[in-house]
Design an enzyme around this catalytic site. Structure first.
Site, PDB file in Angstrom:
ATOM      1  CB  CYS A  73      31.914  38.198  44.655  1.00 43.54           C
ATOM      2  SG  CYS A  73      31.497  37.552  42.079  1.00 43.54           S
ATOM      3  CD  GLU A  93      47.364  30.534  43.651  1.00 45.50           C
ATOM      4  OE1 GLU A  93      47.654  29.925  44.270  1.00 45.50           O
ATOM      5  OE2 GLU A  93      46.424  30.674  42.966  1.00 45.50           O
ATOM      6  CB  CYS A 113      38.495  40.444  40.143  1.00 44.54           C
ATOM      7  SG  CYS A 113      37.666  39.316  39.141  1.00 44.54           S
ATOM      8  CB  CYS A 133      35.155  35.260  44.659  1.00 45.29           C
ATOM      9  SG  CYS A 133      36.928  34.963  43.829  1.00 45.29           S
ATOM     10  CB  CYS A 165      41.129  25.379  36.458  1.00 41.28           C
ATOM     11  SG  CYS A 165      40.107  26.700  37.325  1.00 41.28           S
ATOM     12  CB  CYS A 195      35.920  27.058  42.292  1.00 42.10           C
ATOM     13  SG  CYS A 195      36.046  27.071  40.165  1.00 42.10           S
TER      14      CYS A 195
HETATM   15  N1  SAH Z   1      35.011  35.282  37.107  1.00 42.59           N
HETATM   16  C1  SAH Z   1      34.746  34.042  36.675  1.00 42.59           C
HETATM   17  C2  SAH Z   1      35.245  33.177  36.809  1.00 42.59           C
HETATM   18  C3  SAH Z   1      36.385  32.809  37.625  1.00 42.59           C
HETATM   19  S1  SAH Z   1      35.368  31.717  39.230  1.00 42.59           S
HETATM   20  C4  SAH Z   1      33.543  34.108  37.133  1.00 42.59           C
HETATM   21  O1  SAH Z   1      33.854  34.946  38.310  1.00 42.59           O
HETATM   22  O2  SAH Z   1      32.552  32.614  36.446  1.00 42.59           O
HETATM   23  C5  SAH Z   1      34.466  30.776  38.272  1.00 42.59           C
HETATM   24  C6  SAH Z   1      33.473  29.807  39.006  1.00 42.59           C
HETATM   25  O3  SAH Z   1      33.897  29.798  41.542  1.00 42.59           O
HETATM   26  C7  SAH Z   1      31.961  30.931  39.990  1.00 42.59           C
HETATM   27  O4  SAH Z   1      31.524  30.818  39.596  1.00 42.59           O
HETATM   28  C8  SAH Z   1      33.034  31.587  40.984  1.00 42.59           C
HETATM   29  O5  SAH Z   1      31.427  32.473  41.475  1.00 42.59           O
HETATM   30  C9  SAH Z   1      33.530  30.402  42.126  1.00 42.59           C
HETATM   31  N2  SAH Z   1      33.346  31.038  43.372  1.00 42.59           N
HETATM   32  C10 SAH Z   1      33.732  31.905  44.001  1.00 42.59           C
HETATM   33  N3  SAH Z   1      34.730  31.659  44.983  1.00 42.59           N
HETATM   34  C11 SAH Z   1      34.452  30.299  45.211  1.00 42.59           C
HETATM   35  C12 SAH Z   1      34.034  29.631  46.149  1.00 42.59           C
HETATM   36  N4  SAH Z   1      34.878  30.298  47.816  1.00 42.59           N
HETATM   37  N5  SAH Z   1      33.378  28.356  46.486  1.00 42.59           N
HETATM   38  C13 SAH Z   1      33.233  27.861  45.932  1.00 42.59           C
HETATM   39  N6  SAH Z   1      32.979  28.446  44.056  1.00 42.59           N
HETATM   40  C14 SAH Z   1      33.688  29.624  44.226  1.00 42.59           C
HETATM   41 FE1  SF4 Z   2      36.080  38.123  40.240  1.00 39.63          FE
HETATM   42 FE2  SF4 Z   2      36.141  35.945  41.544  1.00 39.63          FE
HETATM   43 FE3  SF4 Z   2      33.549  37.481  41.473  1.00 39.63          FE
HETATM   44 FE4  SF4 Z   2      34.935  35.365  39.314  1.00 39.63          FE
HETATM   45  S1  SF4 Z   2      33.574  34.982  40.896  1.00 39.63           S
HETATM   46  S2  SF4 Z   2      34.068  37.293  39.007  1.00 39.63           S
HETATM   47  S3  SF4 Z   2      36.863  36.055  40.084  1.00 39.63           S
HETATM   48  S4  SF4 Z   2      35.644  38.109  42.462  1.00 39.63           S
END
Ligand code: SAH
Ligand code: SF4
Length: 339
Positions: free
Chosen positions: A119, A95, A115, A122, A108, A332
């Protein structure tokens, strides 16, 4: 470059293109002529490259392609944000999101399919890691939009620093004068905090760095980001300081996702301000974008502003980031890439 779409020419940097061309008897001059056609003149076939000799074009056609993956669905959010699902040669989908604003428009970009960092908040993290994207697949996400793009954020699916080689080629193309000619100040790479060589190698590109901090102490961070057991907050802050110095950027951005009852108390705000006291930083407070089955509740916007006020009172530059495109799961942390 990975071998999987090695014929697609869009991901080659100029020096890679020269090396490639030498293998099939083409010259550096041929490479120099072909290169801008792809990146500045949106050429999608070799036959329109009018200053490239005919017989060279023929050789190119036999050996390479210029491919932008097909778009299988395009969704438009109420706020104008657009999300495209692109289908890759191997049926996997990625995406890419286009976010128009008054004075700029941001793409973006995803760096991996799935991944491995996992986290807890996410949506991408709930999908297993499938593979790295090639530099062609990364660049294609920008070329696809065919609109004037002013900013790029590596905040889509995946952890960019775990795909450094292809990220580096893509950044080189974006920054290269004869290709996309972006200013380094308009590109942001976001990382969950993988403190290995890659983060220090990234500094030489001078792009902006964002670190997903999301907690003010190790106990909470480890709970929502298991990667913290490997690279803890102290390691992260030290690396951020070093990055800021070496990259000659004026600050590092810390992203802080506010989760109700988990990391959003007044005490957390004060703790956070102490962590960032000694480093040129900016805090982006993010409200939670929920997804089907997500285990968290986000703090409210009002609460985010209360949290911001405490940080601002401690002298930390802070903004509450507006979420974009969440009604079409384009925000995000909501990208998953499944059809
Ligand atoms: N993997 C990288 C970049 C992709 S995510 C990272 O983790 O930084 C981009 C941002 O969105 C990161 O700060 C991530 O922690 C945040 N993010 C992930 N899941 C989210 C959610 N459900 N709501 C808001 N932000 C989220
Ligand atoms: Fe991976 Fe999502 Fe964590 Fe970014 S926030 S490192 S995309 S699991």
């Amino acid at each position: 470059m990975s071998e999987i779409d090695f014929t697609n020419i869009i991901g080659f940097t100029l020096s890679q293109l020269k090396t490639e061309f030498a293998k099939i008897g083409l010259t550096n001059l041929d490479a120099k002529r072909v290169f801008p056609w792809i990146h500045t003149k949106s050429a999608r076939s070799f036959d329109i490259m009018s200053d490239v000799p005919l017989k060279v074009r023929k050789i190119l056609e036999e050996n390479y392609s210029i491919k932008i993956p097909n778009c299988v669905t395009l969704q438009k959010s109420r706020d104008g944000t657009k999300k495209a699902l692109l289908k890759l040669w191997d049926e996997n989908c990625i995406e890419t999101v286009f976010i128009p604003e008054e004075k700029r428009s941001t793409v973006c970009v995803s760096s991996q399919i799935g991944c491995a960092v996992g986290c807890k908040f996410c949506y991408t993290g709930t999908q297993n890691f499938v593979r790295n994207l090639t530099s062609s697949e990364i660049i294609a996400q920008i070329l696809f939009w065919n609109e004037s793009v002013t900013n790029i954020v590596f905040m889509g699916m995946g952890e960019p620093l775990l795909n450094f080689e292809n990220l580096a080629s893509a950044l080189e193309l974006l920054l290269e004068e004869r290709a996309h000619n972006f200013s380094r100040h308009k590109i942001t790479v976001s990382t969950s905090g993988i403190i290995e060589n890659a983060i220090f190698d990234l500094a030489k590109f001078g792009v902006k760095l964002a670190i997903s901090l999301h907690a003010s102490n190790d106990e909470t961070r480890s709970r929502i980001m298991p990667i913290n057991n490997k690279y803890n907050i102290k390691t992260l802050i030290n690396a951020a300081e070093e990055y800021q110095r070496n990259s000659n950027t004026d600050h590092v951005t810390f992203e802080y996702l506010l989760l109700k009852g988990i990391n959003d108390s007044d005490a957390n705000a004060i703790e956070l301000s102490r962590l960032l006291r000694s480093i040129p930083s900016k805090v982006n407070l993010i409200t939670f974008n929920s997804w089907p089955g997500s285990p968290f509740i986000g703090s409210s916007y009002d609460h985010a502003h209360r949290f911001a006020k405490i940080l601002l009172g401690k002298g930390i530059r802070t903004i509450v980031r507006k979420s974009r495109g969440d009604d079409v799961l384009a925000a995000c942390g909501q990208l998953k890439g499944k059809k």
